[in-house]
Design a protein around this motif. Structure first.
Motif, PDB file in Angstrom:
ATOM      1  N   HIS A 180       1.010  -1.251  -0.051  1.00 29.07           N
ATOM      2  CA  HIS A 180       0.134   0.096  -0.024  1.00 29.07           C
ATOM      3  C   HIS A 180       0.176   0.924   0.169  1.00 29.07           C
ATOM      4  CE1 HIS A 180      -3.241  -2.372   0.920  1.00 29.07           C
ATOM      5  NE2 HIS A 180      -4.346  -1.322   0.771  1.00 29.07           N
ATOM      6  N   ARG A 196       4.099   1.622  -1.523  1.00 26.81           N
ATOM      7  CA  ARG A 196       4.774   1.876  -2.743  1.00 26.81           C
ATOM      8  C   ARG A 196       3.231   2.717  -4.281  1.00 26.81           C
ATOM      9  NH1 ARG A 196       7.575  -4.378  -2.780  1.00 26.81           N
ATOM     10  NH2 ARG A 196       9.582  -3.565  -1.518  1.00 26.81           N
ATOM     11  N   TRP A 197       1.746   1.844  -3.837  1.00 27.62           N
ATOM     12  CA  TRP A 197       0.723   2.439  -4.823  1.00 27.62           C
ATOM     13  C   TRP A 197       0.690   3.614  -4.397  1.00 27.62           C
ATOM     14  CZ3 TRP A 197       0.379   0.996  -8.710  1.00 27.62           C
ATOM     15  CH2 TRP A 197      -0.089  -0.586  -9.148  1.00 27.62           C
ATOM     16  N   MET A 229      -0.802  -5.686 -14.288  1.00 23.71           N
ATOM     17  CA  MET A 229      -0.918  -5.240 -12.340  1.00 23.71           C
ATOM     18  C   MET A 229      -0.165  -6.835 -11.977  1.00 23.71           C
ATOM     19  SD  MET A 229      -2.967  -2.500 -12.115  1.00 23.71           S
ATOM     20  CE  MET A 229      -2.952  -2.411 -10.355  1.00 23.71           C
ATOM     21  N   GLY A 241       0.745   6.930  -6.690  1.00 29.88           N
ATOM     22  CA  GLY A 241      -0.553   7.356  -6.679  1.00 29.88           C
ATOM     23  C   GLY A 241      -1.100   9.276  -6.096  1.00 29.88           C
TER      24      GLY A 241
END
Length: 350
Positions: free
Chosen positions: A175, A177-178, A251, A182
């Motif tokens: 999370h 890294r995203w 992904m 983002g």
């Protein structure tokens, strides 16, 4: 055969060395003594060493004079140790730090995880920074500082179970890294529209996705550039189903490869940090110390990014604007445009 005089002198010289060692061990400025106690040396022997050291404590000068005459090599070695210790102290390096560095190097040579815990003590191990600084107390026993980002905080025991702890660690890092990707992705279209004059239909991150349902679709290079002039034109999203399928393949494939390995490599021992030529092509993890430091930086920046994404959501609901526009509004008139004055009413508009 060794004479009684030489034997007595040898015992005295070794006693001096023992005094020097015990001074380091139990003098209060080193952790070596606690290390000796933790070894398999019986407590009675440690006590006997202390007693022997105390017995000759007032006769060091006489012993040293005799030793310097009859055994100059041993005394020279002892004096050299003292000189080096003094230099280390003057340079700011303490005996515990030196011992810790030696243990770390030995751990790197042997791969022993217990010895490797001595590496990167700034962020790992029992002496790492805690979440409440010097006021931190009652750190859970299962938070040993083995993993990056462990500040000793888990008051409700979410990670008490090792299996759950491993799952939460992986979930948090992914999370994080995203969130970092983002948080940057939410800013870029708005920055390009405002400062590079690229005319996006909706540069705000919470509106950009809706462009896929328009006739032009999502045009990543701006709506003023003709589709036939954009290379390749397929980078423009026109069909939500195609976009979802593409994301699932790319992904999902990357995630499956990370966790289970793939045709180009075996499964990593730690799927959170798979490394290798495909997940670490620049070789950031080639140096163990550098990799350990980068892991800490990653999770710290990732946690900040997750908080930032939450802030983006709240801003969008309250003001109906993107983070860049909210920031410029606040800079222009901070007394009016701030979280306190905007928190009571929402202006969310599509």
């Amino acid at each position: 055969m060794m004479s009684s005089k030489a034997l007595t002198l040898a015992v005295a010289i070794n006693a001096v060395l023992a005094v020097a060692l015990l001074g380091l061990c139990f003098g209060g400025s080193s952790n070596v003594g606690s290390g000796l106690v933790r070894t398999q040396i019986p407590q009675m022997r440690v006590g006997a060493l202390k007693t022997a050291a105390a017995g000759i404590k007032n006769h060091e000068k006489d012993v040293l004079k005799a030793a310097a005459h009859y055994a100059p090599s041993k005394i020279g070695a002892l004096m050299e140790v003292g000189r080096l210790t003094s230099q280390l102290a003057k340079s700011g390096v303490s005996i515990p730090e030196l011992a810790n560095e030696i243990v770390c190097q030995q751990g790197q040579k042997t791969g022993n995880p217990a010895l490797l815990k001595s590496c990167n003590v700034e962020w790992y191990g029992p002496n790492r920074p805690k979440w409440l600084g010097p006021f931190t107390s009652n750190v859970p026993t299962y938070l040993t500082g083995e993993f990056p980002g462990d500040y000793g905080w888990d008051h409700i025991g979410l990670s008490a179970d090792p299996t759950t702890f491993q799952r939460y660690r992986e979930t948090e890092v992914i999370h994080a890294r995203w969130a970092m990707a983002g948080a940057l992705g939410c800013l870029v279209p708005e920055l390009l529209a405002k400062y590079a004059n690229i005319p996006y239909q909706h540069p705000e991150w919470f509106k950009a996705g809706s462009d896929i349902f328009t006739s032009k679709g999502v045009q990543f290079l701006g709506s003023s550039v003709p589709l036939e002039a954009q290379f390749p034109s397929m980078i423009n999203a026109h069909n939500a189903i195609t976009l979802v399928i593409t994301q699932v393949i790319l992904m999902g494939g990357a995630e499956a490869y990370r966790v289970n390995g793939g045709p180009f490599g075996e499964r990593s021992a730690d799927p959170i940090y798979p490394g290798g030529d495909y997940f670490d092509p620049l070789g950031f993890a080639d140096d163990a110390d550098k990799a350990a430091e980068l892991k800490v930086k990653e999770i710290k920046n990732g946690r900040l990014a997750m908080v930032a994404m939450l802030g983006y959501y709240v801003q969008a609901i309250v003001t109906g604007k993107g983070p860049v526009e909210n920031w410029t509004d606040h800079i222009a008139n901070p007394e009016v445009n701030n979280g306190l004055t905007k928190a009571l009413a929402t202006k969310f508009g599509m």
